[in-house]
Design a protein around this motif. Structure first.
Motif, mmCIF file in Angstrom:
data_model
loop_
_atom_site.group_PDB
_atom_site.id
_atom_site.type_symbol
_atom_site.label_atom_id
_atom_site.label_comp_id
_atom_site.label_asym_id
_atom_site.label_seq_id
_atom_site.Cartn_x
_atom_site.Cartn_y
_atom_site.Cartn_z
ATOM 1 N N ALA A 179 26.415 38.533 27.609
ATOM 2 C CA ALA A 179 25.290 37.847 28.249
ATOM 3 C C ALA A 179 25.793 36.855 29.283
ATOM 4 O O ALA A 179 25.268 36.773 30.403
ATOM 5 N N ALA A 180 26.822 36.094 28.896
ATOM 6 C CA ALA A 180 27.400 35.124 29.828
ATOM 7 C C ALA A 180 28.096 35.837 30.984
ATOM 8 O O ALA A 180 28.076 35.372 32.128
ATOM 9 N N GLN A 181 28.709 36.993 30.671
ATOM 10 C CA GLN A 181 29.389 37.769 31.697
ATOM 11 C C GLN A 181 28.394 38.262 32.737
ATOM 12 O O GLN A 181 28.673 38.243 33.949
ATOM 13 N N GLU A 182 27.224 38.700 32.239
ATOM 14 C CA GLU A 182 26.170 39.157 33.145
ATOM 15 C C GLU A 182 25.764 38.035 34.095
ATOM 16 O O GLU A 182 25.640 38.235 35.304
ATOM 17 N N ALA A 183 25.571 36.828 33.528
ATOM 18 C CA ALA A 183 25.191 35.683 34.357
ATOM 19 C C ALA A 183 26.298 35.347 35.360
ATOM 20 O O ALA A 183 26.025 35.016 36.522
ATOM 21 N N ALA B 64 28.607 45.931 51.413
ATOM 22 C CA ALA B 64 27.620 46.675 50.616
ATOM 23 C C ALA B 64 28.295 47.367 49.441
ATOM 24 O O ALA B 64 27.765 47.414 48.330
ATOM 25 N N ASN B 65 29.501 47.903 49.702
ATOM 26 C CA ASN B 65 30.245 48.542 48.617
ATOM 27 C C ASN B 65 30.588 47.549 47.516
ATOM 28 O O ASN B 65 30.528 47.862 46.324
ATOM 29 N N LYS B 66 30.959 46.325 47.936
ATOM 30 C CA LYS B 66 31.277 45.280 46.948
ATOM 31 C C LYS B 66 30.055 44.969 46.096
ATOM 32 O O LYS B 66 30.145 44.854 44.873
ATOM 33 N N LEU B 67 28.912 44.799 46.767
ATOM 34 C CA LEU B 67 27.684 44.490 46.036
ATOM 35 C C LEU B 67 27.296 45.635 45.104
ATOM 36 O O LEU B 67 26.847 45.410 43.981
ATOM 37 N N ASN B 68 27.488 46.864 45.587
ATOM 38 C CA ASN B 68 27.207 48.022 44.733
ATOM 39 C C ASN B 68 28.099 48.031 43.502
ATOM 40 O O ASN B 68 27.665 48.351 42.394
ATOM 41 N N ASP B 69 29.372 47.643 43.698
ATOM 42 C CA ASP B 69 30.310 47.584 42.578
ATOM 43 C C ASP B 69 29.866 46.530 41.571
ATOM 44 O O ASP B 69 29.875 46.762 40.353
ATOM 45 N N LEU B 70 29.470 45.355 42.086
ATOM 46 C CA LEU B 70 29.024 44.282 41.202
ATOM 47 C C LEU B 70 27.749 44.686 40.458
ATOM 48 O O LEU B 70 27.602 44.421 39.266
ATOM 49 N N ASN B 71 26.834 45.308 41.188
ATOM 50 C CA ASN B 71 25.599 45.767 40.537
ATOM 51 C C ASN B 71 25.894 46.835 39.479
ATOM 52 O O ASN B 71 25.253 46.871 38.427
ATOM 53 N N HIS C 176 47.841 33.585 25.289
ATOM 54 C CA HIS C 176 47.557 35.027 25.304
ATOM 55 C C HIS C 176 46.667 35.265 26.524
ATOM 56 O O HIS C 176 45.545 34.761 26.604
ATOM 57 N N PHE C 177 47.171 36.045 27.477
ATOM 58 C CA PHE C 177 46.488 36.253 28.755
ATOM 59 C C PHE C 177 46.144 37.726 28.917
ATOM 60 O O PHE C 177 47.007 38.602 28.793
ATOM 61 N N GLU C 178 44.858 37.990 29.166
ATOM 62 C CA GLU C 178 44.398 39.368 29.374
ATOM 63 C C GLU C 178 43.824 39.514 30.774
ATOM 64 O O GLU C 178 43.196 38.586 31.306
ATOM 65 N N LEU C 179 43.995 40.729 31.324
ATOM 66 C CA LEU C 179 43.402 41.077 32.618
ATOM 67 C C LEU C 179 42.645 42.391 32.445
ATOM 68 O O LEU C 179 43.203 43.376 31.956
ATOM 69 N N HIS C 180 41.352 42.371 32.797
ATOM 70 C CA HIS C 180 40.508 43.565 32.676
ATOM 71 C C HIS C 180 39.997 43.951 34.072
ATOM 72 O O HIS C 180 39.474 43.099 34.799
ATOM 73 N N ARG C 181 40.152 45.212 34.421
ATOM 74 C CA ARG C 181 39.603 45.690 35.691
ATOM 75 C C ARG C 181 38.124 46.006 35.453
ATOM 76 O O ARG C 181 37.769 46.967 34.788
ATOM 77 N N GLY C 182 37.263 45.126 35.961
ATOM 78 C CA GLY C 182 35.833 45.231 35.686
ATOM 79 C C GLY C 182 35.460 44.222 34.620
ATOM 80 O O GLY C 182 36.055 43.145 34.522
ATOM 81 N N SER C 183 34.492 44.553 33.798
ATOM 82 C CA SER C 183 34.005 43.622 32.777
ATOM 83 C C SER C 183 34.815 43.741 31.491
ATOM 84 O O SER C 183 35.462 44.747 31.228
ATOM 85 N N TRP C 184 34.748 42.678 30.683
ATOM 86 C CA TRP C 184 35.376 42.680 29.357
ATOM 87 C C TRP C 184 34.464 43.373 28.363
ATOM 88 O O TRP C 184 33.239 43.276 28.470
ATOM 89 N N ASN C 185 35.035 44.099 27.405
ATOM 90 C CA ASN C 185 34.256 44.648 26.289
ATOM 91 C C ASN C 185 35.104 44.572 25.034
ATOM 92 O O ASN C 185 36.333 44.435 25.098
ATOM 93 N N ALA C 186 34.448 44.655 23.883
ATOM 94 C CA ALA C 186 35.146 44.481 22.606
ATOM 95 C C ALA C 186 36.219 45.548 22.386
ATOM 96 O O ALA C 186 37.245 45.284 21.763
ATOM 97 N N GLN D 81 27.171 45.073 36.503
ATOM 98 C CA GLN D 81 26.058 44.434 35.799
ATOM 99 C C GLN D 81 25.284 45.457 34.970
ATOM 100 O O GLN D 81 24.894 45.188 33.833
ATOM 101 N N GLU D 82 25.079 46.648 35.528
ATOM 102 C CA GLU D 82 24.361 47.689 34.808
ATOM 103 C C GLU D 82 25.143 48.127 33.569
ATOM 104 O O GLU D 82 24.576 48.323 32.492
ATOM 105 N N LYS D 83 26.462 48.230 33.699
ATOM 106 C CA LYS D 83 27.304 48.595 32.557
ATOM 107 C C LYS D 83 27.216 47.533 31.459
ATOM 108 O O LYS D 83 27.148 47.853 30.272
ATOM 109 N N ILE D 84 27.220 46.272 31.884
ATOM 110 C CA ILE D 84 27.127 45.171 30.919
ATOM 111 C C ILE D 84 25.790 45.230 30.190
ATOM 112 O O ILE D 84 25.718 45.029 28.979
ATOM 113 N N ASN D 85 24.724 45.511 30.932
ATOM 114 C CA ASN D 85 23.398 45.626 30.299
ATOM 115 C C ASN D 85 23.391 46.745 29.261
ATOM 116 O O ASN D 85 22.820 46.597 28.171
ATOM 117 N N GLN D 86 24.038 47.870 29.601
ATOM 118 C CA GLN D 86 24.123 48.978 28.659
ATOM 119 C C GLN D 86 24.939 48.580 27.426
ATOM 120 O O GLN D 86 24.581 48.899 26.287
#
Length: 455
Positions: A246-250, A31-38, A431-441, A41-46
């Motif tokens: 958008a693709a990240q959200e999907a 449940a914690n994992k799903l909450n993290d993913l959700n 060039h290799f990047e690692l982001h904890r969570g989603s990518w942003n500009a 997703q909410e951050k990406i929508n914002q």
């Protein structure tokens, strides 16, 4: 013997307890994992909402910039016309000045003639004056009259004298008229030439002013065009960012589904393990019961042997084995540039360089967010991962080619492309990047992959 049975039964009860208690903990973890993913997703929508707002604002600014450019362009066209008119008038004045100078040259020739005439008249008048002085003026005329041979001759001589006197008067008048005409023409031509040169100077000043205004407008137009180019580039970056988000959200939604499927599979396996453990414990209990019944007629040595047998069959639980861990190195080669600040600015990833045809592989299991060509990244792939309940995003840039598409599920170590030198790149490398969570500009979630990914 009773003590042995009680001990075995207690172990079975404790085993049941460990399974029963363990399940809610696993469900809570899922449940914690799903909450993290959700939450991701909410951050990406914002973020998408913010990017779309910036896109609209950029479009508005581009429209305003283009309107201002049109206004400036119209002003430049007006100035161009004014400059052309000024040049035409300057050319006209130059021609008039040239004509006037030709007229001056002609007048100078006429002046020479007038000067020569005046000079000759002056000589004639000087001769007359000397004659008057030597003969006493009118005496010569009397001699002329008195020398007549007849009345007719006298009349003719009187007429001749009158003509001479009149001629003298005409000479003086002509002399004065020539002087007046000379002065008049000289003054007129000088005034006309001065007027033309003044008008030409004014036109030259006007042309200089118009050229300065046009230069300013050209500079402003160039600045506006440069700003428009920057805004279009910014818009392209925002569009890319929006498409990635958008693709990240999907991809995260797909990751949620994969996580749910993994949880269901884990629950199924846990239930199967539970049933197997129950069956094993039941069989062990029955075996212990049978052993206890037969032990009543056996010696104490037999009892000791049964106890050794029970000890050798205690349960052994093994953890899921991942031979090389959750992450793997994305490409072979040397670490040519690390994470953090450098001379060209902040570096939000690491560079792995190597010559030849070098395969690029997925650093972990995941879902391809986007596979595309970027003006800055070149051939690039973004992948969403869920590792140990934490979501990550990896970026692979400057590749020569890509072999997976957007939305595709990839496994750790699966080839996704070939190392290259595309986009804003200097020499072949990944060039290799690692982001904890989603990518942003802003790359605010970027972390140093060293220590997490085996590099």
């Amino acid at each position: 013997m009773k003590k042995s049975i009680i001990t075995l039964s207690l172990a079975a009860v404790l085993g049941f307890g460990s399974i029963t208690v363990g399940m809610p903990i696993e469900k809570a973890s899922a449940a914690n994992k799903l909450n993290d993913l959700n939450s991701q997703q909410e951050k990406i929508n914002q973020q998408r909402s913010g990017v779309e707002s910036k896109l609209n604002d950029t479009d508005q600014k581009i429209s305003e910039n283009q309107s201002e450019q049109q206004s400036v362009q119209s002003e430049i066209e007006r100035l161009d016309k004014a400059i052309s008119d000024a040049l035409a008038k300057i050319e006209e004045k130059n021609q008039e000045i040239a004509d006037t100078k030709k007229e001056i040259e002609k007048l100078e020739a006429e002046i020479k003639v007038l000067v020569e005439r005046i000079k000759k008249r002056n000589e004639l008048l000087k001769d007359r004056a000397r004659n008057y002085q030597e003969t006493g003026g009118m005496v010569s005329y009397i001699d002329v009259l008195m020398g007549a041979q007849s009345f007719g001759d006298f009349v003719e001589r009187v007429g001749a004298v009158a003509t001479i006197v009149e001629a003298d008067q005409e000479i003086l008048q002509a002399h004065q008229a020539d002087k007046d005409e000379l002065e008049k023409k000289q003054n007129q031509v000088k005034e006309e030439l001065a007027s033309l040169e003044k008008m030409r100077a004014e036109l030259e000043g006007m042309k200089k002013s118009l050229n300065a205004q046009k230069a300013e407008k050209d500079k402003l137009l160039a600045s506006l065009k440069h700003k428009e180019e920057e805004m279009h580039a910014h818009k392209l970056e925002l569009s890319e960012e929006n498409e990635i988000l958008a693709a990240q959200e999907a991809a995260i939604q797909k990751a949620i589904k994969l996580e749910q499927e993994r949880q269901a599979e884990a629950a199924r396996q846990a239930e199967a393990a539970k049933q197997a453990e129950l069956a094993r414990q039941k069989a062990a209990a029955e075996a212990a019961k049978k052993s206890s019944s037969s032990a009543g007629s056996s010696s104490s040595a037999g009892s000791s042997s049964s106890s050794d047998s029970g000890s050798s069959s205690s349960p052994q639980v093994s953890a899921p084995s991942v031979a090389s861990g959750a992450w793997t190195r994305p490409a072979a080669g040397r670490l040519s540039s690390g994470f953090g600040s450098r001379s060209l600015g902040d570096h939000f990833g690491v560079d792995i360089a190597s010559g030849g045809t070098v395969p690029i592989v997925a650093a972990a299991d995941g879902v391809v967010i986007r596979s595309y060509y970027s003006s800055s990244y070149g051939n690039a792939i973004f992948i969403a991962h869920s590792v140990g309940g934490q979501t990550y995003t990896t970026v692979y840039a400057h590749m020569r080619s890509r072999s997976v598409g957007s939305g595709q599920t990839v496994s750790k170590g699966q080839q996704i492309g070939i190392m290259g030198n595309t986009g804003q790149s200097y020499g072949q490398h990944l060039h290799f990047e690692l982001h904890r969570g989603s990518w942003n500009a802003a790359k605010s979630n970027a972390i140093n992959p060293v220590g997490i990914v085996p590099l």
